[in-house]
Motif scaffolding. Structure first.
Motif, PDB file in Angstrom:
ATOM      1  N   LEU A  38      -2.082 -13.677 -41.011  1.00  0.00           N
ATOM      2  CA  LEU A  38      -1.059 -12.796 -41.580  1.00  0.00           C
ATOM      3  C   LEU A  38      -1.471 -11.327 -41.476  1.00  0.00           C
ATOM      4  CD1 LEU A  38       0.060 -14.773 -44.766  1.00  0.00           C
ATOM      5  CD2 LEU A  38       1.240 -14.566 -42.578  1.00  0.00           C
ATOM      6  N   SER A  39      -2.761 -11.054 -41.659  1.00  0.00           N
ATOM      7  CA  SER A  39      -3.254  -9.677 -41.534  1.00  0.00           C
ATOM      8  C   SER A  39      -3.054  -9.166 -40.114  1.00  0.00           C
ATOM      9  CB  SER A  39      -4.738  -9.602 -41.909  1.00  0.00           C
ATOM     10  OG  SER A  39      -4.930  -9.900 -43.263  1.00  0.00           O
ATOM     11  N   PHE A  40      -3.345 -10.029 -39.140  1.00  0.00           N
ATOM     12  CA  PHE A  40      -3.174  -9.642 -37.738  1.00  0.00           C
ATOM     13  C   PHE A  40      -1.706  -9.352 -37.431  1.00  0.00           C
ATOM     14  CE2 PHE A  40      -2.285 -10.892 -33.316  1.00  0.00           C
ATOM     15  CZ  PHE A  40      -3.127 -10.019 -32.643  1.00  0.00           C
ATOM     16  N   ILE A  41      -0.819 -10.233 -37.893  1.00  0.00           N
ATOM     17  CA  ILE A  41       0.607 -10.066 -37.634  1.00  0.00           C
ATOM     18  C   ILE A  41       1.141  -8.792 -38.294  1.00  0.00           C
ATOM     19  CG2 ILE A  41       2.909 -11.037 -38.040  1.00  0.00           C
ATOM     20  CD1 ILE A  41       1.664 -13.811 -37.816  1.00  0.00           C
ATOM     21  N   SER A  42       0.760  -8.581 -39.556  1.00  0.00           N
ATOM     22  CA  SER A  42       1.251  -7.398 -40.272  1.00  0.00           C
ATOM     23  C   SER A  42       0.743  -6.112 -39.636  1.00  0.00           C
ATOM     24  CB  SER A  42       0.827  -7.456 -41.745  1.00  0.00           C
ATOM     25  OG  SER A  42      -0.585  -7.366 -41.872  1.00  0.00           O
ATOM     26  N   THR A  43      -0.497  -6.136 -39.158  1.00  0.00           N
ATOM     27  CA  THR A  43      -1.055  -4.947 -38.499  1.00  0.00           C
ATOM     28  C   THR A  43      -0.278  -4.611 -37.233  1.00  0.00           C
ATOM     29  OG1 THR A  43      -3.282  -5.415 -39.337  1.00  0.00           O
ATOM     30  CG2 THR A  43      -3.116  -3.949 -37.436  1.00  0.00           C
ATOM     31  N   ILE A  44       0.063  -5.635 -36.452  1.00  0.00           N
ATOM     32  CA  ILE A  44       0.843  -5.428 -35.223  1.00  0.00           C
ATOM     33  C   ILE A  44       2.217  -4.857 -35.545  1.00  0.00           C
ATOM     34  CG2 ILE A  44       1.958  -6.559 -33.273  1.00  0.00           C
ATOM     35  CD1 ILE A  44      -1.047  -6.335 -32.969  1.00  0.00           C
ATOM     36  N   ILE A 100       5.654  -6.792 -46.308  1.00  0.00           N
ATOM     37  CA  ILE A 100       5.730  -8.055 -47.055  1.00  0.00           C
ATOM     38  C   ILE A 100       4.682  -9.048 -46.551  1.00  0.00           C
ATOM     39  CG2 ILE A 100       7.173 -10.083 -47.504  1.00  0.00           C
ATOM     40  CD1 ILE A 100       9.592  -8.222 -47.467  1.00  0.00           C
ATOM     41  N   ILE A 101       4.522  -9.107 -45.227  1.00  0.00           N
ATOM     42  CA  ILE A 101       3.509  -9.998 -44.643  1.00  0.00           C
ATOM     43  C   ILE A 101       2.110  -9.552 -45.061  1.00  0.00           C
ATOM     44  CG2 ILE A 101       2.484 -10.821 -42.485  1.00  0.00           C
ATOM     45  CD1 ILE A 101       5.226 -10.612 -41.203  1.00  0.00           C
ATOM     46  N   ALA A 102       1.899  -8.241 -45.129  1.00  0.00           N
ATOM     47  CA  ALA A 102       0.591  -7.708 -45.537  1.00  0.00           C
ATOM     48  C   ALA A 102       0.275  -8.102 -46.987  1.00  0.00           C
ATOM     49  CB  ALA A 102       0.569  -6.188 -45.387  1.00  0.00           C
TER      50      ALA A 102
END
Length: 250
Positions: A140-146, A180-182
């Motif tokens: 989730l951290s990777f996705i939110s960062t992108i 929200i993902i973060a």
């Protein structure tokens, strides 16, 4: 007498007989777990005082000769010394992720080895949620960062090119989704560090998490966010160095 360890508590002697043994009878165990002893060559004495002859005063003379087996046994070794070593390797490899071209290799290898360290803690503590929460928080951290990075860059480019309001609305919506993902990643990260602290009886893991959260919130303050991130990284390394036990948790 010489022989080979066949598996859990069994040695096959050169005389063709099998002898039971206990881990405490191995004189040079050096932190190895019982799982990692398979196929090791040993020298031992025969104890015939019981109903069945057993092995005592055991010395490991040669580890598993097969390199693949040796690596597999090392990865599956759940002793604290082995878990610490895998964690160190994982952290070091992750720190090398910024190296051009090879960075992705080190990042992936670091995560894999680090997960094996967590698998060891999970097995010994009986808490499978540790690995689950770590993986979910990382993904989730990777996705939110992108998403957040894309939204930020798109907003800057849109402002410079005088984009219409519809584009900015889409960029803003994507940014909200990323935020929200973060937050979701932060929740799973909290669960991971809480369980890790409880399983290892080392509160420094949780303190590292708190510092990392503060670092994230202050990332736009010159130097402060970077400094706190480094401190969080150091505290986590110290936690891995200091922990000495793995407790059973629900």
């Amino acid at each position: 007498m010489r022989g080979v360890i066949l598996g859990s508590g069994i040695i096959s002697g050169d005389d063709g007989k099998r002898y039971q043994f206990h881990l405490q009878d191995i004189q040079n165990l050096e932190g190895r777990s019982e799982r990692s002893l398979e196929k090791c060559e040993v020298d031992f004495e025969i104890d015939e005082s019981g109903e069945k002859a057993s092995a005592k005063a055991i010395f490991i003379t040669k580890s598993s000769a097969n390199v693949v087996d040796s690596i597999t046994n090392s990865l599956n070794d759940n002793s604290i010394s082995s878990i610490k070593l895998k964690a160190y390797i994982g952290i070091i490899f992750s720190a090398l992720a910024f190296i051009p071209f090879l960075g992705w290799f080190f990042a992936i290898a670091g995560v894999v080895v680090y997960i094996f360290a967590l698998i060891g803690i999970s097995r010994e503590s009986g808490c499978k949620s540790i690995i689950f929460n770590f993986i979910i928080s990382a993904v989730l951290s990777f996705i939110s960062t992108i998403i957040i990075s894309f939204s930020t860059v798109s907003a800057v480019v849109g402002a410079l090119s005088n984009a219409d309001s519809g584009i900015f609305a889409g960029i803003g919506f994507a940014g909200i989704i990323g935020f929200i993902i973060a937050i979701s990643a932060l929740y799973f990260s909290y669960k991971y560090y809480s369980l890790l602290s409880e399983a290892t009886n080392e509160r420094l893991f949780f303190y590292a998490f708190i510092i990392s959260v503060i670092a994230t919130l202050t990332i736009f303050i010159p130097l402060l966010g970077i400094l706190l991130t480094i401190i969080s990284y150091i505290v986590q390394i110290v936690a891995w160095v200091k922990f000495k036990e793995i407790r059973k948790i629900n």
